[in-house]
Design an enzyme around this catalytic site. Structure first.
Site, mmCIF file in Angstrom:
data_model
loop_
_atom_site.group_PDB
_atom_site.id
_atom_site.type_symbol
_atom_site.label_atom_id
_atom_site.label_comp_id
_atom_site.label_asym_id
_atom_site.label_seq_id
_atom_site.Cartn_x
_atom_site.Cartn_y
_atom_site.Cartn_z
ATOM 1 N N HIS A 14 0.849 -1.207 0.000
ATOM 2 C CA HIS A 14 0.000 0.000 0.000
ATOM 3 C C HIS A 14 0.875 1.245 0.000
ATOM 4 O O HIS A 14 1.980 1.248 0.554
ATOM 5 C CB HIS A 14 -0.980 0.009 1.174
ATOM 6 C CG HIS A 14 -0.355 0.038 2.538
ATOM 7 N ND1 HIS A 14 0.003 1.219 3.177
ATOM 8 C CD2 HIS A 14 -0.029 -0.951 3.405
ATOM 9 C CE1 HIS A 14 0.506 0.940 4.372
ATOM 10 N NE2 HIS A 14 0.512 -0.368 4.529
ATOM 11 N N ASP A 37 -0.376 4.468 0.898
ATOM 12 C CA ASP A 37 -0.762 5.474 1.882
ATOM 13 C C ASP A 37 -0.009 5.248 3.183
ATOM 14 O O ASP A 37 0.528 4.163 3.418
ATOM 15 C CB ASP A 37 -2.270 5.444 2.119
ATOM 16 C CG ASP A 37 -2.728 4.148 2.787
ATOM 17 O OD1 ASP A 37 -2.389 3.072 2.260
ATOM 18 O OD2 ASP A 37 -3.410 4.210 3.829
ATOM 19 N N ASP A 93 6.646 1.157 6.311
ATOM 20 C CA ASP A 93 5.241 0.767 6.216
ATOM 21 C C ASP A 93 4.474 1.745 5.324
ATOM 22 O O ASP A 93 3.959 2.743 5.804
ATOM 23 C CB ASP A 93 4.644 0.738 7.626
ATOM 24 C CG ASP A 93 3.208 0.256 7.667
ATOM 25 O OD1 ASP A 93 2.756 -0.365 6.690
ATOM 26 O OD2 ASP A 93 2.539 0.514 8.674
ATOM 27 N N GLU A 135 -5.029 1.641 3.023
ATOM 28 C CA GLU A 135 -4.894 0.553 3.990
ATOM 29 C C GLU A 135 -4.836 1.074 5.414
ATOM 30 O O GLU A 135 -5.439 0.505 6.326
ATOM 31 C CB GLU A 135 -3.641 -0.269 3.675
ATOM 32 C CG GLU A 135 -3.540 -1.594 4.434
ATOM 33 C CD GLU A 135 -2.921 -1.461 5.820
ATOM 34 O OE1 GLU A 135 -3.072 -2.391 6.626
ATOM 35 O OE2 GLU A 135 -2.280 -0.415 6.092
ATOM 36 N N GLU A 136 -4.115 2.167 5.628
ATOM 37 C CA GLU A 136 -3.972 2.688 6.978
ATOM 38 C C GLU A 136 -5.277 3.290 7.505
ATOM 39 O O GLU A 136 -5.419 3.490 8.714
ATOM 40 C CB GLU A 136 -2.860 3.747 7.027
ATOM 41 C CG GLU A 136 -1.488 3.245 6.617
ATOM 42 C CD GLU A 136 -0.869 2.280 7.608
ATOM 43 O OE1 GLU A 136 -1.573 1.801 8.523
ATOM 44 O OE2 GLU A 136 0.336 1.985 7.469
ATOM 45 N N HIS A 183 4.052 3.289 12.397
ATOM 46 C CA HIS A 183 2.948 4.041 12.986
ATOM 47 C C HIS A 183 3.415 5.033 14.055
ATOM 48 O O HIS A 183 2.602 5.840 14.523
ATOM 49 C CB HIS A 183 1.861 3.138 13.594
ATOM 50 C CG HIS A 183 1.108 2.339 12.597
ATOM 51 N ND1 HIS A 183 -0.154 1.859 12.832
ATOM 52 C CD2 HIS A 183 1.430 1.912 11.348
ATOM 53 C CE1 HIS A 183 -0.587 1.178 11.789
ATOM 54 N NE2 HIS A 183 0.379 1.195 10.873
#
Length: 456
Positions: free
Chosen positions: A92, A94, A125, A156-157, A422
């Site tokens: 992903h 995003d 990520d 996705e996030e 994150h």
């Protein structure tokens, strides 16, 4: 096959040759703040999708940008040679919001190398996942021995709300024999891993109301409960004294096979001195095969602005991670029941769901998994991968399992325990990234060779 499959030595040399350009393109992607959350400038997500599409076109793929009410995803496809399998490669583009900028040691959207790690939001990520796919394709050039479909998601996030519709709409062009999902982690630096189980997810809000308006804390305090105190008492019922989740009806289990020493776990989590772990049982069971429940945020007056008044209503966001085998809808009902039944002092309690996702378990046996383990062992110079669980959630894996039941699903990743995905100062270990790129190229070669062997 029209051309022979490249040897391990050829592939490893080709990946090494391509790595400088791969890193440069990764840094370009990191500079794009593509955050799909509400309230952010989504034009950057559009820019990110366009940048990914350009990269895929550079690998001679037929490319299109697609959407279904949400943020843009990118599909790139190259047909398989006669008799060869097709591999779907997921990542992903995003990223998570950056949070408190003061906690970052450098600009989150300006990649910086420090001590062999590349720092920046999305560096691990999951923009490195995208570039691992690209590195493998570039290594093969026009000698790619399998068909490929790259599906690079754009939200996705933020929960992948439109993903299922996109998969259904483009099901035929996404049809494949093997799925590689590059959005997980390795067990340690120098120790590769295949992820074989992931927890599910229920995110919900609980609001407690005790008054229809704020009232003077001196005039009414002592007889009237304020909503914040009521909310605090309610949240305290979610765990027992040992820290286990106390919601009846949530399932859990045991069965993790790797050891996670407490000292290493504490260091990787960043626990401050004196803080004890919560829950009971092996650490790996607590974070992989048992439920967890966390309070992510509370809506209440800020301390600097709080008047001397009883708060009439307070709201918290809860994140419930579900053990493999549990059901998100049933789990949400259990959480809702617990919260309403434990309302303190008759407070009004309202529970609403934000989103949920299924847990999954992968049967990591068969020729494709044998090929993957051999590819990893080669890329890590003889170190075999371990099978791990993940406490986090990738709910769409269950959707892939349902839509493509005959496809073998490999959940791999570029992260390591120090990546801090994150969080502030997210980073990518560049040495491990090189091995991930090698492993993916070697995997494609082994999948192609396995198909030739089976056909023969």
């Amino acid at each position: 096959m029209t051309t022979p499959i490249m040897s391990d030595a050829e592939l490893r040399a080709a990946v090494e040759r391509e790595l400088p350009g791969v890193r440069a393109d990764l840094e370009r992607l990191v500079r794009i703040p593509g955050i799909a959350f509400d309230g952010f400038d989504h034009s950057h997500v559009e820019r990110s999708a366009e940048a990914v599409a350009e990269l895929l076109r550079g690998c001679d793929l037929d490319v299109k940008i697609v959407r279904r009410g949400g943020q843009p995803a990118v599909i790139g496809r190259r047909a398989a040679p006669p008799g060869a399998p097709t591999v779907l490669m997921y990542a992903h583009h995003d990223v998570q919001p950056v949070g408190d900028l003061s906690l970052w040691e450098s600009d989150p959207f300006e990649p910086v190398e420090r001590d062999g790690r590349l720092y920046g939001r999305g560096a691990a990520d999951d923009k490195a996942g995208i570039m691992a796919h690209i590195a493998a394709l570039r290594a093969f050039g026009d000698r790619l021995p399998v068909g490929v479909v790259l599906f690079i998601e754009g939200e996705e996030e933020f929960g992948s709300d439109s993903l299922e519709q996109l998969l259904a709409e483009h099901r035929e062009e996404l049809a494949c024999d093997v799925i590689v999902i590059a959005d997980s982690t390795n067990w340690d630096i120098g120790m590769p891993a295949l992820t074989t189980s992931l927890r599910g997810l229920v995110n919900c809000f609980v609001e407690v109301r005790t008054l229809d308006h704020a009232v003077h804390s001196g005039m009414f305090g002592g007889a009237v409960p304020d909503a914040l105190t009521a909310l605090a008492r309610l949240l305290a019922t979610l765990h027992d004294t040992a820290g286990n989740v106390a919601v009846a009806g949530l399932t859990g289990g045991e069965g993790a096979t790797v050891d996670y020493p407490e000292g290493r776990f504490r260091a990787e989590a960043g626990l401050v001195e004196g803080v004890r772990l919560i829950g009971t049982g092996r650490i790996t069971d607590r974070i992989w095969t048992k439920p967890s429940l966390s309070v992510l945020g509370i809506d209440a007056p800020a301390t600097a602005e709080a008047p001397n008044a009883l708060v009439p209503a307070a709201k918290a966001k809860l994140s419930v991670r579900l053990a493999p085998g549990d059901d998100p809808q049933r789990a949400y009902v259990a959480v809702q029941k617990h919260l309403t039944e434990h309302a303190p002092w008759g407070a009004q309690v309202t529970v609403t769901i934000e989103h949920d996702g299924d847990p999954c378990v992968i049967d990591a046996t068969g020729p494709v998994f044998d090929a993957a383990r051999d590819a990893f062992r080669t890329a890590w110079d003889g170190t075999a991968p371990v099978d791990i669980g993940i406490g986090g959630s990738i709910p769409f894996i269950a959707t892939f399992q349902e839509m493509f039941p005959r496809a073998s699903i490999l959940v791999t990743g570029v992260e390591d325990p120090q990546s801090r995905a994150h969080g502030p100062n997210e980073s990518l270990h560049l040495g491990e990234f090189a091995r991930v790129c090698e492993a993916e190229a070697l995997l494609l070669a082994r999948v192609a060779a396995a198909a030739v062997h089976l056909a023969g």
